[in-house]
Write a protein that holds these residues in place. Structure first.
Motif, short mmCIF file in Angstrom:
data_model
loop_
_atom_site.label_atom_id
_atom_site.label_comp_id
_atom_site.label_asym_id
_atom_site.label_seq_id
_atom_site.Cartn_x
_atom_site.Cartn_y
_atom_site.Cartn_z
N ASP A 2 0.84 -1.20 0.00
CA ASP A 2 0.00 0.00 0.00
C ASP A 2 0.88 1.24 0.00
N LEU A 3 0.39 2.28 -0.63
CA LEU A 3 1.05 3.58 -0.63
C LEU A 3 0.19 4.56 0.16
N HIS A 4 0.85 5.54 0.79
CA HIS A 4 0.15 6.54 1.59
C HIS A 4 0.62 7.92 1.17
N MET A 5 -0.32 8.86 1.08
CA MET A 5 0.03 10.24 0.77
C MET A 5 -0.96 11.17 1.46
N THR A 6 -0.58 12.44 1.54
CA THR A 6 -1.46 13.47 2.10
C THR A 6 -1.79 14.47 1.00
N MET A 7 -3.06 14.87 0.94
CA MET A 7 -3.51 15.86 -0.03
C MET A 7 -4.24 16.96 0.73
N SER A 8 -3.98 18.19 0.36
CA SER A 8 -4.63 19.33 0.99
C SER A 8 -5.77 19.82 0.10
N ILE A 9 -6.93 20.07 0.73
CA ILE A 9 -8.08 20.63 0.02
C ILE A 9 -8.58 21.85 0.78
N VAL A 43 -9.53 9.64 5.21
CA VAL A 43 -8.65 8.89 4.31
C VAL A 43 -9.50 8.24 3.23
N LYS A 44 -9.13 8.51 1.97
CA LYS A 44 -9.77 7.85 0.83
C LYS A 44 -8.86 6.72 0.37
N ARG A 45 -9.43 5.54 0.14
CA ARG A 45 -8.65 4.41 -0.33
C ARG A 45 -8.96 4.18 -1.81
N LEU A 46 -7.91 4.19 -2.63
CA LEU A 46 -8.07 3.93 -4.05
C LEU A 46 -7.52 2.53 -4.31
N LYS A 47 -8.44 1.59 -4.51
CA LYS A 47 -8.05 0.19 -4.69
C LYS A 47 -7.21 0.00 -5.96
N GLY A 48 -6.15 -0.80 -5.81
CA GLY A 48 -5.33 -1.16 -6.95
C GLY A 48 -4.37 -0.10 -7.42
N GLU A 49 -4.23 1.00 -6.66
CA GLU A 49 -3.33 2.07 -7.07
C GLU A 49 -2.03 2.10 -6.25
N GLY A 50 -1.78 1.02 -5.51
CA GLY A 50 -0.54 0.91 -4.74
C GLY A 50 0.54 0.23 -5.56
N MET A 51 1.51 -0.34 -4.88
CA MET A 51 2.63 -1.02 -5.52
C MET A 51 2.22 -2.46 -5.87
N PRO A 52 2.90 -3.06 -6.87
CA PRO A 52 2.61 -4.45 -7.21
C PRO A 52 2.91 -5.35 -6.01
N ILE A 53 2.09 -6.37 -5.84
CA ILE A 53 2.29 -7.33 -4.75
C ILE A 53 3.41 -8.29 -5.15
N GLY A 55 5.58 -11.22 -5.97
CA GLY A 55 5.25 -12.58 -6.39
C GLY A 55 3.96 -12.67 -7.19
N VAL A 56 3.16 -11.62 -7.18
CA VAL A 56 1.91 -11.60 -7.93
C VAL A 56 1.83 -10.25 -8.65
N PRO A 57 2.63 -10.07 -9.72
CA PRO A 57 2.71 -8.75 -10.35
C PRO A 57 1.42 -8.25 -10.99
N SER A 58 0.42 -9.10 -11.11
CA SER A 58 -0.85 -8.64 -11.68
C SER A 58 -1.76 -8.04 -10.62
N GLU A 59 -1.37 -8.13 -9.34
CA GLU A 59 -2.17 -7.57 -8.25
C GLU A 59 -1.41 -6.42 -7.60
N PHE A 60 -2.18 -5.40 -7.17
CA PHE A 60 -1.58 -4.20 -6.60
C PHE A 60 -2.20 -3.88 -5.25
N GLY A 61 -1.41 -3.22 -4.41
CA GLY A 61 -1.93 -2.71 -3.15
C GLY A 61 -2.81 -1.50 -3.41
N ASP A 62 -3.15 -0.80 -2.35
CA ASP A 62 -4.05 0.35 -2.45
C ASP A 62 -3.27 1.65 -2.18
N LEU A 63 -3.83 2.74 -2.65
CA LEU A 63 -3.31 4.07 -2.36
C LEU A 63 -4.24 4.72 -1.34
N HIS A 64 -3.68 5.10 -0.20
CA HIS A 64 -4.46 5.75 0.86
C HIS A 64 -4.12 7.24 0.84
N VAL A 65 -5.14 8.06 0.62
CA VAL A 65 -4.94 9.51 0.53
C VAL A 65 -5.59 10.16 1.74
#
Length: 87
Positions: A2-9, A43-53, A55-65
């Protein structure tokens, strides 16, 4: 994975909704948006927008904003009156 970032609105975007585009680590664009009221530190979770898992390069973690809300530093008397009537 999973990836994590902060966004200002802005407060306006937090109350009325927003749509922002970010550039992902690999260069593709990702849209972060909301049509509802956004709470500070939500926190908004964007499924599949993280790093590749591994051993399973077709699956990705999530991006948490994590969304931070920029509050105005001051309001004019007119703005205070309008907000007092609306809220």
């Amino acid at each position: 994975n999973d990836l994590h970032m902060t966004m200002s609105i802005t407060l306006k975007e937090a109350l009325l909704g927003f749509s922002k585009t970010i550039s992902h680590l690999d260069g593709h664009e990702v849209v972060v948006s909301s049509k509802k009221i956004t709470k500070p530190e939500q926190v908004k979770r964007l499924k599949g927008e993280g790093m590749p898992i591994h051993g399973v390069p077709s699956e990705f973690g999530d991006l948490h904003v994590k969304l931070t809300v920029k509050m105005p530093t001051e309001l004019t008397p007119e703005q205070q009156k309008i907000l007092g009537e609306v809220l």
